[in-house]
Every structure is written in structure tokens, then in C-alpha cells.
Design a protein around this motif. Structure first.
Motif, PDB file in Angstrom:
ATOM      1  N   GLN A 237      18.734  13.692  29.300  1.00 48.13           N
ATOM      2  CA  GLN A 237      17.894  13.284  28.178  1.00 48.13           C
ATOM      3  C   GLN A 237      18.689  12.537  27.112  1.00 48.13           C
ATOM      4  N   ALA A 238      19.967  12.789  27.046  1.00 49.06           N
ATOM      5  CA  ALA A 238      20.823  12.138  26.057  1.00 49.06           C
ATOM      6  C   ALA A 238      22.158  11.848  26.730  1.00 49.06           C
ATOM      7  N   ALA A 239      22.215  10.737  27.436  1.00 51.93           N
ATOM      8  CA  ALA A 239      23.386  10.427  28.250  1.00 51.93           C
ATOM      9  C   ALA A 239      24.638  10.278  27.391  1.00 51.93           C
ATOM     10  N   VAL A 240      25.681  10.989  27.775  1.00 49.92           N
ATOM     11  CA  VAL A 240      26.987  10.884  27.127  1.00 49.92           C
ATOM     12  C   VAL A 240      28.007  10.577  28.217  1.00 49.92           C
ATOM     13  N   THR A 241      28.788   9.533  28.014  1.00 40.94           N
ATOM     14  CA  THR A 241      29.790   9.165  29.011  1.00 40.94           C
ATOM     15  C   THR A 241      31.187   9.422  28.467  1.00 40.94           C
ATOM     16  N   VAL A 242      32.144   9.562  29.383  1.00 40.24           N
ATOM     17  CA  VAL A 242      33.518   9.911  29.021  1.00 40.24           C
ATOM     18  C   VAL A 242      34.485   8.926  29.665  1.00 40.24           C
ATOM     19  N   ARG A 243      35.439   8.440  28.874  1.00 41.99           N
ATOM     20  CA  ARG A 243      36.581   7.675  29.383  1.00 41.99           C
ATOM     21  C   ARG A 243      37.844   8.356  28.875  1.00 41.99           C
TER      22      ARG A 243
ATOM     23  N   GLY B 281      40.193   1.116  30.265  1.00 36.85           N
ATOM     24  CA  GLY B 281      40.151   0.622  31.635  1.00 36.85           C
ATOM     25  C   GLY B 281      39.450   1.551  32.596  1.00 36.85           C
ATOM     26  N   ASP B 282      39.245   2.827  32.193  1.00 32.69           N
ATOM     27  CA  ASP B 282      38.513   3.756  33.052  1.00 32.69           C
ATOM     28  C   ASP B 282      37.041   3.363  33.134  1.00 32.69           C
ATOM     29  N   THR B 283      36.431   3.700  34.234  1.00 31.07           N
ATOM     30  CA  THR B 283      34.982   3.568  34.347  1.00 31.07           C
ATOM     31  C   THR B 283      34.334   4.760  33.653  1.00 31.07           C
ATOM     32  N   ALA B 284      33.358   4.487  32.817  1.00 25.96           N
ATOM     33  CA  ALA B 284      32.690   5.565  32.090  1.00 25.96           C
ATOM     34  C   ALA B 284      31.968   6.486  33.065  1.00 25.96           C
ATOM     35  N   LEU B 285      32.228   7.780  32.939  1.00 22.04           N
ATOM     36  CA  LEU B 285      31.604   8.775  33.804  1.00 22.04           C
ATOM     37  C   LEU B 285      30.603   9.597  32.996  1.00 22.04           C
ATOM     38  N   PRO B 286      29.458   9.901  33.567  1.00 19.76           N
ATOM     39  CA  PRO B 286      28.448  10.651  32.817  1.00 19.76           C
ATOM     40  C   PRO B 286      28.787  12.132  32.718  1.00 19.76           C
ATOM     41  N   THR B 287      28.395  12.734  31.624  1.00 22.19           N
ATOM     42  CA  THR B 287      28.508  14.180  31.473  1.00 22.19           C
ATOM     43  C   THR B 287      27.385  14.834  32.261  1.00 22.19           C
ATOM     44  N   ARG B 288      27.742  15.749  33.157  1.00 22.85           N
ATOM     45  CA  ARG B 288      26.740  16.393  34.013  1.00 22.85           C
ATOM     46  C   ARG B 288      26.226  17.700  33.433  1.00 22.85           C
TER      47      ARG B 288
END
Length: 246
Positions: free
Chosen positions: A70-76, A80-87
């Protein structure tokens, strides 16, 4: 198909702590208000005192928490890292639905200090020029303590804050935080009960010449009726019904 509603004076988006209080105050001032909330409504019967809270539904099933989708938060971790979603939220879970985080927050309730409001002045006085990075945009708040304190006092009453007053209109009181800004009124409710580790910490710190105090909490230590005539039951969750030392 678009839904067309009647015109209103103000629209509040999100009915958590901030949105709910804003909507109430605008309505009290005579404005016609519409509130928008992505989550569901809450049934007051689920929280009616003295009915116990369903800790399994809330603490384990996360019934009133927002989901990561519902509220996507990504982490790097580095450039240069690809943003990964918080699960999955680990802690500080955001609220979802009417009431927002006010339904489940841990209740840690520290006010800003007078220094916090004038951080730029403080930094200029105590740090040598160039010691702070130029990229740090340190600024003062556009108001002073005397202007904001009545609103902090009102919020204490809305949430039923529990604590030991340390500075009442400039008078330093024993057992409270001696460094807090002067309060216009004492805490609405007494502090939470000390756990054994809190009592031991308080005893040792006092013998060392320090001034330990109970951390303020927005969990109600006793039953409370707030300025909006909402009844707040005393907290019963074991981890929240006790003090943390400071």
C-alpha cells in the motif's frame, strides 16, 4: 464513473493523528469538511472499555497496519544498487484506516526542546564555522516555544499523556525531566509504573548524582476522557504499561 460530491470548505487527506485533529478543529470552527482515508473505518465497539484488545489480531496479524504494497518503500545500500522493495515492516509499522498510527503506536511521547526549535542559532553559537557540512541545511523553526507550547499542551490532553512534569512554568520539579521546556500545565496523567529494571536504574542513577526521570508516554496510565469527549482506556499491554528509564 466519477463520483461528484457536494462542495465543501476543506478536504483532509488521511485520517491519522494530524488529519483527524485538523478535521475536528476545522469543523468546530464552522467549516464543512470532508475527509478521505484509503483504509477502512473503525468500529468503536472494538475498542470500547473495558473490552480487552485482540492482541493476536493486531500484534500478530497486523490487522490495523498498512501493508508494504500500500505504501511502497524501496532500499538501496549504496549508489548504483537496484532499488529493492520492502516486503515486510520490521518495526514502526504505519497505520491504516481511520485513526492511523494512533491505534497502535508505542506511546513514546517526547516533546521538542527549546533548543530543537532554534537549532540554527545553537549550531552557530557552539560549532566553529565550517565544522558542519555546507550540505546540512540547518534552520530554525518559524515559531518560538511560547507560541507552540499551548498546542503541545492540547495534544497531551488529546492523547491522555502520562508522565512526571519536570518544568512547570519555569519551576523545576523533582522526578521529571529538568531539561524540558516550561510546561503551562502538568501531564494529564501520572507516569507509568516502574518495572524492576527501571526502579534499579533510578536508584543507581540517583546515588551517582544524576536526575533520572520517567519517559513520557502517550499510553494512558489511567482512564481518561479527552477534550473531544473520547474515552481512552488505561493501557493493558504488558510492554506498554511500564516505564522506560531515562
Amino acid at each position: 464513473m466519477a463520483i461528484i460530491n457536494d462542495e465543501v470548505d476543506a478536504v483532509v487527506v488521511g485520517l491519522g493523528w494530524t488529519g483527524s485533529i485538523m478535521a475536528m478543529e476545522l469543523a468546530r470552527a464552522g467549516l464543512k469538511v470532508r475527509a478521505l482515508e484509503r483504509g477502512g473505518d473503525q468500529n468503536s465497539e472494538d475498542y470500547a472499555y473495558p473490552k480487552p484488545a485482540d492482541q493476536y489480531a493486531y500484534d500478530t496479524r497486523y490487522k490495523i497496519f498498512a501493508r508494504p504494497e500500500q505504501a511502497a518503500v524501496t532500499v538501496r545500500h549504496k549508489d548504483g544498487d537496484t532499488a529493492l522493495p520492502t516486503r515486510q515492516w520490521g518495526s514502526f509499522c504505519p497505520g491504516n484506516g481511520v485513526g492511523g498510527a494512533g491505534l497502535h503506536w508505542t506511546g513514546v511521547h517526547a516533546r521538542p526542546s527549546e533548543t530543537d526549535l532554534k537549532l540554527k542559532d545553537y549550531a552557530d553559537e557552539f560549532y566553529a564555522p565550517g565544522q558542519l557540512s555546507e550540505e546540512m541545511e540547518v534552520r530554525n523553526y518559524p515559531f518560538d516555544w511560547e507560541e507552540i507550547e499551548p498546542h503541545l499542551d492540547f495534544f497531551d490532553k488529546v492523547v491522555g499523556a502520562s508522565g512526571q512534569t519536570g518544568n512547570l512554568r519555569g519551576e523545576i520539579l523533582p522526578g521529571g525531566d529538568p531539561f524540558e521546556g516550561p510546561r503551562s500545565n502538568p501531564f494529564p496523567l501520572p507516569p507509568m509504573t516502574d518495572t524492576l529494571n527501571c526502579a534499579m536504574f533510578r536508584d543507581v542513577a540517583s546515588k551517582q548524582g544524576y536526575h533520572p526521570f520517567s519517559n513520557p508516554s502517550a499510553n494512558a496510565s489511567q482512564a481518561w476522557t479527552n477534550p473531544y469527549n473520547q474515552q481512552i482506556a488505561p493501557v493493558t499491554t504488558a510492554a506498554s504499561a511500564r516505564n522506560t528509564p531515562a
